[in-house]
Design an enzyme around this catalytic site. Sequence first.
Site, PDB file in Angstrom:
ATOM      1  N   CYS A 129      -3.199   7.465  -4.730  1.00  0.00           N
ATOM      2  CA  CYS A 129      -2.992   6.019  -4.613  1.00  0.00           C
ATOM      3  C   CYS A 129      -1.579   5.639  -5.043  1.00  0.00           C
ATOM      4  O   CYS A 129      -1.220   5.768  -6.217  1.00  0.00           O
ATOM      5  CB  CYS A 129      -4.020   5.235  -5.425  1.00  0.00           C
ATOM      6  SG  CYS A 129      -3.928   3.447  -5.176  1.00  0.00           S
TER       7      CYS A 129
ATOM      8  N   CYS B 196       0.862  -1.185   0.000  1.00  0.00           N
ATOM      9  CA  CYS B 196       0.000   0.000   0.000  1.00  0.00           C
ATOM     10  C   CYS B 196       0.895   1.231   0.000  1.00  0.00           C
ATOM     11  O   CYS B 196       1.638   1.458   0.958  1.00  0.00           O
ATOM     12  CB  CYS B 196      -0.923  -0.001   1.219  1.00  0.00           C
ATOM     13  SG  CYS B 196      -2.010   1.448   1.309  1.00  0.00           S
TER      14      CYS B 196
END
Length: 333
Positions: free
Chosen positions: A253, A90
Site C-alpha cells: 500500500c 493511490c
Amino acid sequence: MARHSFFCIDGHTCGNPVRLVAGGGPNLQGANMIEKRAHFLAEYDWIRTGLMFEPRGHDMMSGSILYPPTRPDCDVAILFIETSGCLPMCGHGTIGTVTMAIEHGLVTPKIPGVLMLDTPAGVVKAEYRQEGQYVEEVRITNVPAFLYARGLTAECPGLGEVMVDVAYGGNFYAIVEPQEHFRDMADFTAGELIGMSGALRKALNAKYEFVHPEKPEIRGLSHILWTGAPKHAEAHARNAVFYGDKAIDRSPCGTGTSARIAHWAANGKLKVGDDFVHESIIGSLFKGRVEATARVGNVDAIIPSIGGWARMTGYNTIFIDDRDPFAHGFVVV
C-alpha cells in the site's frame, strides 16, 4: 438504451490490481483535479462502480483514468477509481498507471524518466527506470504525510477497545500497533481482519473527525492498517491494509506506507534520508524513504518516496450495457 465501451489495460502492482481506463472515460469539468473528481462523483460514479464492482471487477479492484493536466508543471492528471470511491491519491495505483502508460506510449514526459502527476491530493513526482520497452521500477515522491492524531480509541468486535494512531499519506489511516488485545496481524486470517476492520472504521468515523488541514475536501478515515513483525529479511515492518467494504491490499500500500513512514518519523524512529522497507500480506515489498521535512498547516510533516514495480496482465474491452440489470455493478458483503 446504450452500451458504453471502455478499453482497459489491466495489471497489478506488487500483487494488487490496477485497471487503467485508456479509452471511454468521460470529459470532466473543473479548474483542478479536486473539482474534476467532484464532477466525476456527482455525474459519472456509475463508471467507477460498473468497472470496479462485480461482475466486471471484484473486491480488490482498483483503477485510474488519465486526463490532461490542470497545471503547467505536470505531464498528466490521474483520477483514481476504486471499490471504496475516488481516492485523492493511490500509491500502488500510481506505480501501475505510470508503468502501463509509459510502456504503451499514452504519456510523453517532458523529461525522460520523470512524470509529474496532477492528482486530487496534489502534485506527485514519479521517476521510472525503463529497460527497453518495459518499465522495471517506479519511485513516487508523494504528497506531504503527517501524524494526525495519537491514542484514539474505539470498540472493535472480537478485540474490545482498540487504540490507534491516525496518519495521513494521501488518505487517512488508522494504525493498529501491538497492545493488550492485539499482538500481531499474523494471529488473524485475512477474513478475520476484514471482519473487524469495517466496524472499527465506522466507530472511529462516528467518534472523531478527520479533515486535511489544508484541503477540507479530503475528509474521513478510509483505511485500517494492521501491523506485524516482518517475515522478509529486507523488511522493517509488515502490514495488512483494509479498504473498501471487504478488501485487504495485496501490495504494501503506497499511501499506507507513506502514512507509516510519517508515523515512524513523528515517533523519532526515522529521519531524513532513512529507508523504510514495508512488507505486504503476501510478502511483496515497497521501498520507502524519508526525502525531506515539511509543514501542512500547523502540522509537522515529511515528504516520503515509495519504490515498487508493476506488470501488465492483459487488455480488456468492457461493456456497461444499460439493458443489464447489473450495469452499475454490485457488492456482496
